[in-house]
Structures are given as structure tokens and as C-alpha cells.
Design a protein around this motif. Structure first.
Motif, PDB file in Angstrom:
ATOM      1  N   GLY A  42      27.580  54.080  22.441  1.00 46.16           N
ATOM      2  CA  GLY A  42      28.397  52.984  22.653  1.00 46.16           C
ATOM      3  C   GLY A  42      26.469  52.802  23.720  1.00 46.16           C
ATOM      4  O   GLY A  42      26.441  51.398  23.485  1.00 46.16           O
ATOM      5  N   ARG A  43      25.683  53.261  24.696  1.00 43.82           N
ATOM      6  CA  ARG A  43      24.621  52.767  24.922  1.00 43.82           C
ATOM      7  C   ARG A  43      23.714  52.464  23.929  1.00 43.82           C
ATOM      8  O   ARG A  43      23.041  51.258  24.473  1.00 43.82           O
ATOM      9  N   MET A  44      23.744  52.975  22.673  1.00 48.58           N
ATOM     10  CA  MET A  44      23.089  52.638  21.681  1.00 48.58           C
ATOM     11  C   MET A  44      23.490  51.759  21.036  1.00 48.58           C
ATOM     12  O   MET A  44      23.199  51.127  19.976  1.00 48.58           O
ATOM     13  N   LEU A  45      24.895  50.572  21.278  1.00 50.17           N
ATOM     14  CA  LEU A  45      25.600  49.957  20.438  1.00 50.17           C
ATOM     15  C   LEU A  45      25.858  50.215  19.592  1.00 50.17           C
ATOM     16  O   LEU A  45      26.803  49.364  18.898  1.00 50.17           O
ATOM     17  N   PHE A  46      26.823  51.539  19.482  1.00 47.22           N
ATOM     18  CA  PHE A  46      27.377  52.015  18.195  1.00 47.22           C
ATOM     19  C   PHE A  46      28.704  52.218  19.414  1.00 47.22           C
ATOM     20  O   PHE A  46      29.194  52.928  19.666  1.00 47.22           O
ATOM     21  N   SER A  47      29.963  51.543  19.396  1.00 45.40           N
ATOM     22  CA  SER A  47      31.158  51.804  19.590  1.00 45.40           C
ATOM     23  C   SER A  47      32.329  50.595  18.868  1.00 45.40           C
ATOM     24  O   SER A  47      32.178  50.347  17.593  1.00 45.40           O
ATOM     25  N   GLY A  48      33.186  51.918  19.326  1.00 41.06           N
ATOM     26  CA  GLY A  48      34.629  51.429  18.678  1.00 41.06           C
ATOM     27  C   GLY A  48      34.408  52.385  16.986  1.00 41.06           C
ATOM     28  O   GLY A  48      33.699  53.225  17.265  1.00 41.06           O
ATOM     29  N   GLU A  49      34.728  51.679  16.145  1.00 38.77           N
ATOM     30  CA  GLU A  49      34.337  51.840  14.944  1.00 38.77           C
ATOM     31  C   GLU A  49      32.810  52.520  13.881  1.00 38.77           C
ATOM     32  O   GLU A  49      32.847  53.363  12.921  1.00 38.77           O
ATOM     33  N   GLU A  50      32.492  51.550  14.783  1.00 39.03           N
ATOM     34  CA  GLU A  50      30.528  51.686  14.854  1.00 39.03           C
ATOM     35  C   GLU A  50      30.315  53.329  14.635  1.00 39.03           C
ATOM     36  O   GLU A  50      29.259  53.712  14.097  1.00 39.03           O
ATOM     37  N   ALA A  51      30.588  53.916  16.347  1.00 36.85           N
ATOM     38  CA  ALA A  51      30.627  55.303  16.278  1.00 36.85           C
ATOM     39  C   ALA A  51      30.972  56.221  14.664  1.00 36.85           C
ATOM     40  O   ALA A  51      30.615  57.186  14.460  1.00 36.85           O
TER      41      ALA A  51
END
Length: 538
Positions: free
Chosen positions: A423-432
Motif C-alpha cells: 500500500g505504501r508503494m501504491l498497490f492497494s486493494g486489487e492492485e496487490a
């Protein structure tokens, strides 16, 4: 002058621009900025006539010549370098070609003579007699030596081709100059030459760049693409950034007062609406509440990752000792008896034009390559995290989602913990949950940074960490390394990045190293150091 009038562009259901009206005038340099995917390059292609907008038009002042930095590095492989530069002025090159064809005719007629005379007049008006001299001057300024000027483009390296194509765009003093990432693959001397060239340029320049120092040096205006709108600001990048942050803070503070008033009203309504004696007052305040609206503060669509490196333990005084490292690759000696000692709290920028030398040194220090001779020794209290220039081996063919990919490098395996770092690297939710093998260059860099953050290392070794990143991510990494309490060894072409992080500079030359405890600007401006470097490169 060049202007966009009512320009709109959609791709499918996605709106890139809506009713853009903007004018670019002579004597100014406009830096085009925006988040990844905002449409910076697309807007420049619209201005260049390479992309048709859905609505509106681009108007260029009659008689003005437009030049664009070409992105296809193989387009001119069959042409000589000097000729490739002159091709930047299409009409002049056409005249030169037609003249040559006429004069080589065996049956030169009177009509040919008349035509040749016309061409000679136009050739002189376009300063054609100075063309080769001007092209050579541009090439020399960008570091393309004279022995390469008559070679074919296909015989040049990729970095050399980039410089030739840049010289091509600059050639002939175009009235409007469009440059998309002109500093990519340029060494520091070439970048400084380009900065000086553009600062003295009297015509219209539009430039896209992720190099903040470059934007600050050359730009008179910033063109910000956000929310499908294009806004023009006077000043360079830092002025835009500081003023935009200030404006956002002021707007938030204004709304904070309204929020406090709304809260008071809501509390009153909740307490007294059921009280018969005060119900009339409650109703009037409820109406007042309905009339108060918060200003629509749109936070920028830009997303800043959080980059923070926290060492698990403090390193002792013995960090790294390098003695007489030597390495030859493909018959070329890239490291020749390199020796230095790394001290506690050093943040060392390794600079110099030889990219292979710097990468080779880092690979040896990280155990990925053997030196031919010499030695190095890490202190027993040190732990290292490494950011390689080429990270493909970490992702190619890896059939894992990002949570499972990052879990490999974490002692804590809980998904919530791993997702926190992503999340810190902007991969939140489905992005992860996207696959590691389909990531873009910038996404891979952010994953590698998350891996380093998990390591808890007290020594960071980073080889070009700003490659593939947007301005927002570069700023985040920059701040993360400034705040890091451990030791850093790094390379970067980003001037501001090096200037703000490094407290020591080591330049690897063909004849040893230049090692100075100072900032990058102090290093570049020290005349004695630069004189010594000239001798070391001979």
C-alpha cells in the motif's frame, strides 16, 4: 507561437483532455508535468500533429517551423551522423538533396540551371552554407566527437544515437521546439550543455522531463495536466510545487473552519431537535447547515508513495574497505585498482560517464560478480540491501501475485502486514493481487523499494533507483534517502537527487578515482577538481 484551441481527446470511455485552450509564446520554455498516464506525451503529439484530437485544433503561426525530438532510434540507421542532424530542417535538407541531384546530371539543361539558381538563393536564405558547421557544433556540444560525424547512425551506440537525434531537433534554430524526455541517457556534461543551450534559446520550447533540476534550470512556465484539464503556471518546477502545496494547505485550513461550524450545528441539532422548547431554533439552524457547503477541494490525482528505510540495528564504525579492485570485461578494463573506505553515515554518489564501471563495482560489492584482483570487506555490524539497475531476474517468469512476491522477502508472513508495505508503494486493494510478471518498469521499481524497506538494512546500495519513476515517486525516494539514518552508496543521473542525498562524491575515471567529501554542486563547481578530472580522462 503555437496554441491549442478547444482541444479534447478521448480513448474509448476515458477522457484525457477536455476543452483545452492554451497559448505558448516565443522566449518561454514550458515544462509539461502530470501523473503517469495523464497524457503528457499524447498532448505533445497533438501539438506536433502526430495525433488528431476529437475536437478543436492546433494553430501554428504562419511561417513558423516546428521541430520534434524523434523517439525512433533506428529510423536513420542508413544515414551519416552529420546528415541526420541536418535532416532536422526538412526544407533545407530537401534543397541540398535536389541540388546534389541536379549537379550530378550528365545532361545539365538550361532549365536545370534556372532551377539550381533558385535553389541556391533559397539555400543561402536558410543559412545553408553554415549547416554542416552548425550541425558539428551541436554534436560536439553533446559529446559526439568529430571522428563519429561521418559514420553511419547504425554504427553508434544507443546513447550516442539519442544525442544525435537531440542535435537534429535543435538544428536550424526552429521556432517551436518539442522535447519529450531530452535528458534520458545523457551524461551530466551533455545535460549541462543542453541546459545552457535552452536557457539562451529565444524561441518557444515545450519539454517533458522527470529531471527536476533540469526543469528548474530551463523552465519559465509549468503546464500541469490534471483532471483532464491543462493549467498554466508562471515559474519553474519548484515554484509550482511549493505554491501548489501552499494553495492546497490554505484551502484545507479555510474548510477546517467550516467543518468546525458544521460540527457545532450538527451537535446542536442532535441535542435539541427533540426538545420542544428549542425545536424552532434547531430547525432554523438545520436550514443554515444545509446552506453551508465545503469548497470542492480536489486533491491532485498524483499519488505519492511512501518510501522510508528503517535499519534494524546501528552499524559500527567499520563499514566497508575496498582495496585495489580490478575488473576487465570483454577485453576492456572497467575497474583499475579501485580503493576507498566507507565511513559511518556516508552517503556516497558514484558518478562519471562509465556506466558499466559503476554497475560492475556494485555487483562485485554485492557478491554478484568476482573481481579479477583486489578485495573488499564489509564490517560485521553491517547489513546490505541492493537495488540493481536491471531487476528483470526478480520478475521474469515469476508466477506470483504481488502479495506472494513480496512475502518471499519478509520475515512476517501475514497478508495484512505485506499489504501494508504494498500500500505504501501504491498497490492497494486489487492492485496487490496483480501478477509480478506483468508489471511496468515503474511498478517493478516500487516493488524493489518495498523489498528494501522490509530488509531493515543499515547500508543501502542503489544503482539508478530513479529510472522508470515519475516525478512523484522520485520525490518520495529522494526524501526517503535524505531521512535514512544509515549509509548509502548510489548512482543516479538525477542532479537534484544526487545534490540533496550525497555528502560524498566518488568519480570512477580510467586513471583512478576522484574522492571528495562535499556536495555534488560543490564538486561540479570546484575548478581545481574539474581540472584534475580532465587530466584523469586523457
Amino acid at each position: 507561437m503555437i496554441s491549442a484551441v478547444n482541444v479534447s481527446l478521448r480513448y474509448g470511455g476515458r477522457k484525457l483532455f477536455e476543452d483545452v485552450n492554451i497559448k505558448f509564446t516565443a522566449g518561454n520554455c514550458y515544462g509539461i508535468i502530470g501523473a503517469n498516464g495523464a497524457g503528457k506525451s499524447t498532448f505533445m503529439k497533438i501539438l506536433a500533429g502526430e495525433v488528431e484530437p476529437n475536437t478543436g485544433e492546433v494553430i501554428i503561426e504562419p511561417g513558423k517551423r516546428l521541430a520534434v525530438l524523434k523517439q525512433d532510434h533506428f529510423q536513420f540507421d542508413e544515414y551519416e551522423v552529420l546528415k541526420t542532424v541536418i535532416m532536422g530542417h526538412k526544407r533545407l535538407y530537401e534543397i541540398m538533396e535536389e541540388k546534389e541531384a541536379l549537379y550530378s546530371k550528365a545532361d545539365f539543361t538550361d532549365e536545370d540551371g534556372i532551377r539550381a539558381s533558385e535553389l541556391e538563393c533559397e539555400f543561402a536564405d536558410l543559412n545553408g552554407w553554415e549547416a554542416e558547421s552548425e550541425a558539428a557544433t551541436l554534436l560536439n556540444g553533446l559529446g559526439i566527437k568529430e571522428e563519429l560525424h561521418n559514420k553511419l547512425m547504425r554504427d553508434l551506440t544507443g546513447a550516442e544515437k539519442v544525442k544525435v537525434l537531440l542535435a537534429q531537433a535543435l538544428f536550424g534554430n526552429p521556432d517551436i521546439l518539442l522535447l519529450d524526455e531530452p535528458t534520458n541517457h545523457l551524461d551530466i556534461k551533455s545535460i549541462r550543455w543542453l541546459e545552457n543551450f535552452l536557457m539562451d534559446y529565444e524561441n518557444t520550447v515545450l519539454v517533458i522531463s522527470h529531471d527536476r533540476h533540469f526543469l528548474n534550470k530551463v523552465c519559465t512556465h509549468i503546464v500541469d495536466i490534471d483532471y483532464s484539464k491543462i493549467q498554466l503556471y508562471v515559474g519553474n518546477y519548484d515554484f509550482w510545487y511549493e505554491s501548489s502545496q501552499l494553495a492546497l494547505q490554505m484551502a484545507k485550513e479555510q474548510n477546517k473552519k467550516k467543518e468546525e461550524q458544521i460540527k457545532q450545528l450538527q451537535d446542536f441539532i442532535a441535542r435539541f431537535s427533540a426538545n420542544a422548547s428549542k425545536s424552532k431554533q434547531a430547525t432554523s439552524r438545520k436550514k443554515l447547515l444545509e446552506k453551508i457547503t465545503l469548497d470542492d477541494i480536489k486533491p491532485s490525482s498524483r499519488r505519492y508513495p511512501f518510501v522510508g528505510f528503517k535499519p534494524d540495528r546501528e552499524a559500527g564504525n567499520d563499514l566497508l574497505k575496498v582495496e585495489n579492485l580490478t575488473k576487465t570485461i570483454d577485453g576492456v578494463k572497467v575497474l583499475d585498482n579501485i580503493s576507498f573506505v566507507v565511513n559511518k553515515n556516508d552517503k556516497i554518489a558514484f558518478v562519471g560517464p562509465n556506466e558499466i564501471a559503476k554497475t560492475t563495482l556494485f555487483k562485485i560489492l554485492m557478491g554478484e560478480m568476482e573481481a579479477d584482483s583486489g578485495s573488499y570487506k564489509w564490517g560485521i555490524t553491517t547489513s546490505q540491501a541492493y537495488f540493481p539497475k536491471d531487476n528483470s531476474e526478480y520478475f521474469d517468469g515469476v508466477d506470483l501475485n504481488l502479495v506472494d512476491w513480496l512475502r518471499q522477502y519478509s520475515e512476517e508472513k501475514a497478508e495484512s502486514f505485506i499489504r501494508g508495505f504494498l500500500g505504501r508503494m501504491l498497490f492497494s486493494g486489487e492492485e496487490a493481487l496483480k501478477s509480478a510478471k506483468v508489471l511496468s518498469g515503474g511498478e517493478k521499481v516500487r516493488c524493489m523499494l518495498a523489498k528494501m524497506m522490509l530488509s531493515g538494512a543499515n547500508v543501502l546500495v542503489l544503482d539508478e533507483p530513479t529510472n522508470h519513476l515519475d516525478l512523484e515517486s522520485i520525490t518520495a525516494v529522494n526524501n526517503g534517502l535524505i531521512n535514512f539514518t544509515g549509509t548509502v552508496l548510489f548512482t543516479s543521473h538525477d542532479h537534484q537527487f544526487v545534490q540533496t542525498v550525497a555528502n560524498r562524491i566518488i568519480e570512477i575515471t580510467p586513471n583512478g578515482i576522484m574522492d571528495r567529501q562535499m556536495t555534488y554542486d560543490e564538486y561540479l563547481e570546484d575548478e581545481e577538481i574539474q581540472r584534475q578530472l580532465e587530466e584523469m580522462y586523457k
